[in-house]
Design a protein around this motif. Sequence first.
Motif, PDB file in Angstrom:
ATOM      1  N   LYS A 145       0.816  -1.220   0.000  1.00  0.00           N
ATOM      2  CA  LYS A 145       0.000   0.000   0.000  1.00  0.00           C
ATOM      3  C   LYS A 145       0.849   1.268   0.000  1.00  0.00           C
ATOM      4  N   HIS A 146       1.993   1.205   0.680  1.00  0.00           N
ATOM      5  CA  HIS A 146       2.830   2.398   0.802  1.00  0.00           C
ATOM      6  C   HIS A 146       4.287   2.054   0.505  1.00  0.00           C
ATOM      7  N   TYR A 147       4.956   3.011  -0.122  1.00  0.00           N
ATOM      8  CA  TYR A 147       6.373   2.856  -0.441  1.00  0.00           C
ATOM      9  C   TYR A 147       7.152   4.027   0.142  1.00  0.00           C
ATOM     10  N   LEU A 148       8.330   3.716   0.663  1.00  0.00           N
ATOM     11  CA  LEU A 148       9.236   4.753   1.145  1.00  0.00           C
ATOM     12  C   LEU A 148      10.486   4.713   0.276  1.00  0.00           C
ATOM     13  N   PHE A 149      10.602   5.693  -0.597  1.00  0.00           N
ATOM     14  CA  PHE A 149      11.777   5.814  -1.461  1.00  0.00           C
ATOM     15  C   PHE A 149      12.825   6.594  -0.667  1.00  0.00           C
ATOM     16  N   ILE A 150      13.944   5.963  -0.408  1.00  0.00           N
ATOM     17  CA  ILE A 150      14.906   6.567   0.512  1.00  0.00           C
ATOM     18  C   ILE A 150      16.316   6.493  -0.066  1.00  0.00           C
ATOM     19  N   ASP A 151      17.075   7.531   0.208  1.00  0.00           N
ATOM     20  CA  ASP A 151      18.451   7.584  -0.281  1.00  0.00           C
ATOM     21  C   ASP A 151      19.327   8.227   0.785  1.00  0.00           C
ATOM     22  N   PHE A 152      20.557   7.762   0.861  1.00  0.00           N
ATOM     23  CA  PHE A 152      21.515   8.303   1.817  1.00  0.00           C
ATOM     24  C   PHE A 152      22.776   8.763   1.097  1.00  0.00           C
ATOM     25  N   GLU A 153      23.365   9.824   1.627  1.00  0.00           N
ATOM     26  CA  GLU A 153      24.741  10.164   1.280  1.00  0.00           C
ATOM     27  C   GLU A 153      25.590   9.836   2.498  1.00  0.00           C
ATOM     28  N   THR A 203      44.145   8.451   2.389  1.00  0.00           N
ATOM     29  CA  THR A 203      45.131   7.496   2.909  1.00  0.00           C
ATOM     30  C   THR A 203      44.525   6.554   3.948  1.00  0.00           C
ATOM     31  N   SER A 204      43.198   6.545   4.083  1.00  0.00           N
ATOM     32  CA  SER A 204      42.547   5.710   5.100  1.00  0.00           C
ATOM     33  C   SER A 204      42.627   4.236   4.730  1.00  0.00           C
ATOM     34  N   THR A 205      42.586   3.392   5.752  1.00  0.00           N
ATOM     35  CA  THR A 205      42.581   1.939   5.530  1.00  0.00           C
ATOM     36  C   THR A 205      41.239   1.367   5.973  1.00  0.00           C
ATOM     37  N   SER A 206      41.080   1.126   7.271  1.00  0.00           N
ATOM     38  CA  SER A 206      39.817   0.606   7.783  1.00  0.00           C
ATOM     39  C   SER A 206      38.793   1.741   7.867  1.00  0.00           C
ATOM     40  N   PHE A 207      37.586   1.487   7.332  1.00  0.00           N
ATOM     41  CA  PHE A 207      36.602   2.573   7.273  1.00  0.00           C
ATOM     42  C   PHE A 207      35.193   2.019   7.155  1.00  0.00           C
ATOM     43  N   THR A 208      34.253   2.608   7.912  1.00  0.00           N
ATOM     44  CA  THR A 208      32.831   2.288   7.797  1.00  0.00           C
ATOM     45  C   THR A 208      32.079   3.562   7.443  1.00  0.00           C
ATOM     46  N   PRO A 209      31.407   3.621   6.291  1.00  0.00           N
ATOM     47  CA  PRO A 209      30.671   4.836   5.912  1.00  0.00           C
ATOM     48  C   PRO A 209      29.558   5.147   6.907  1.00  0.00           C
ATOM     49  N   GLU A 210      29.357   6.434   7.174  1.00  0.00           N
ATOM     50  CA  GLU A 210      28.281   6.877   8.056  1.00  0.00           C
ATOM     51  C   GLU A 210      27.298   7.742   7.276  1.00  0.00           C
ATOM     52  N   ILE A 211      26.027   7.591   7.581  1.00  0.00           N
ATOM     53  CA  ILE A 211      24.992   8.405   6.943  1.00  0.00           C
ATOM     54  C   ILE A 211      25.126   9.851   7.410  1.00  0.00           C
ATOM     55  N   ILE A 212      25.239  10.778   6.448  1.00  0.00           N
ATOM     56  CA  ILE A 212      25.287  12.194   6.815  1.00  0.00           C
ATOM     57  C   ILE A 212      24.225  13.019   6.075  1.00  0.00           C
ATOM     58  N   GLN A 213      23.481  12.374   5.174  1.00  0.00           N
ATOM     59  CA  GLN A 213      22.326  13.043   4.572  1.00  0.00           C
ATOM     60  C   GLN A 213      21.260  12.007   4.260  1.00  0.00           C
ATOM     61  N   VAL A 214      20.022  12.375   4.530  1.00  0.00           N
ATOM     62  CA  VAL A 214      18.868  11.515   4.279  1.00  0.00           C
ATOM     63  C   VAL A 214      17.899  12.252   3.368  1.00  0.00           C
ATOM     64  N   GLY A 215      17.364  11.534   2.393  1.00  0.00           N
ATOM     65  CA  GLY A 215      16.271  12.056   1.581  1.00  0.00           C
ATOM     66  C   GLY A 215      15.235  10.964   1.437  1.00  0.00           C
ATOM     67  N   TYR A 216      13.963  11.298   1.611  1.00  0.00           N
ATOM     68  CA  TYR A 216      12.945  10.263   1.439  1.00  0.00           C
ATOM     69  C   TYR A 216      11.654  10.843   0.880  1.00  0.00           C
ATOM     70  N   VAL A 217      10.923   9.963   0.193  1.00  0.00           N
ATOM     71  CA  VAL A 217       9.606  10.287  -0.348  1.00  0.00           C
ATOM     72  C   VAL A 217       8.683   9.137   0.027  1.00  0.00           C
ATOM     73  N   LEU A 218       7.663   9.429   0.809  1.00  0.00           N
ATOM     74  CA  LEU A 218       6.657   8.439   1.193  1.00  0.00           C
ATOM     75  C   LEU A 218       5.437   8.639   0.308  1.00  0.00           C
ATOM     76  N   SER A 219       4.976   7.556  -0.317  1.00  0.00           N
ATOM     77  CA  SER A 219       3.831   7.703  -1.216  1.00  0.00           C
ATOM     78  C   SER A 219       2.944   6.477  -1.177  1.00  0.00           C
ATOM     79  N   GLU A 220       1.731   6.660  -1.661  1.00  0.00           N
ATOM     80  CA  GLU A 220       0.853   5.533  -1.917  1.00  0.00           C
ATOM     81  C   GLU A 220       1.392   4.791  -3.134  1.00  0.00           C
ATOM     82  N   ALA A 221       0.972   3.552  -3.303  1.00  0.00           N
ATOM     83  CA  ALA A 221       1.451   2.760  -4.434  1.00  0.00           C
ATOM     84  C   ALA A 221       1.073   3.445  -5.740  1.00  0.00           C
ATOM     85  N   GLN A 222       2.094   3.874  -6.498  1.00  0.00           N
ATOM     86  CA  GLN A 222       1.896   4.589  -7.756  1.00  0.00           C
ATOM     87  C   GLN A 222       0.900   5.737  -7.600  1.00  0.00           C
TER      88      GLN A 222
END
Length: 276
Positions: A98-106, A113-132
């Motif tokens: 019934k509902h979709y959440l289109f979501i993207d992260f930066e 020169t980094s070696t060990s690294f885990t990306p962290e979310i620093i920007q969120v964008g989302y669109v919540l909508s009914e199906a189509q």
Amino acid sequence: MTKIIYDINRDLKIFYLIIEGRKIGFYLSNRLAKTFFDYLRKGVLVDFEIATKRKKIHGKLYFQVAHFNRIISLEPHRVHYDLFQLRKDMQNVLKQYKHYLFIDFEMTMPGYTSTSFTPEIIQVGYVLSEAQGEIIEQNGYYVLPAPSTNLSKRTKKFLKLDELQFYEDAIHYEKFYEDLNRIIEKYQPKFVVWGKNDITALNDSYKLHDKKILTKDTDFIDLLKLHKDYYNLKDDLGLFKAYKTYFDIDGIQHHDANDDALVTKYVFDAFMLHMQ
């Protein structure tokens, strides 16, 4: 082309058909062989498309398989693969929510020169909508990384970030977490992302910020993977390339989570219309 396999060569990843009295060989790429070659043997019916290029193996030219439409064992009868049914099933699955959440992260990027690294979310964008349907809610914001994290020059350059402005505008991860939890509890949406990186980043964020996990991998639809499966694409497809294909408009990617989330919805809606 639809024929019954006459012979196979497993070492060379080739199957042979009899066409107009001649034994003709067809070669599978490593990608196709990994997925389909175990189903191929003498007497199996194959329905497939031929690539434009041919491949020379041990001095002989072979036609290359572009993709399979169907692979069916005749004795006993068993359908191993049916692209047309797969597409129908895909459409039926996508229609049930019934509902979709289109979501993207930066995310943060490692230093040069980094070696060990885990990306962290620093920007969120989302669109919540009914199906189509209509957009119910649309939002986006910067998110503060963990206190011990410094934004690398590479991150700031790639995302065109003004560091002082970023830290003035960004909200704490806790606020994003509460926002996401609110949407899940109220709408139980199916998440739609373009590629697996966003799923991985969200999973990692729960651990980094010591939060209870809100989502499972099965809550997500990887729209990139659906495109690759539906259209039998060999290589990954960029989100904005997909947008251009559907709408014949050049979209300029700014690496902005708000834009990407909205474009993901546009591509999803166009994909659903194409399947009808």
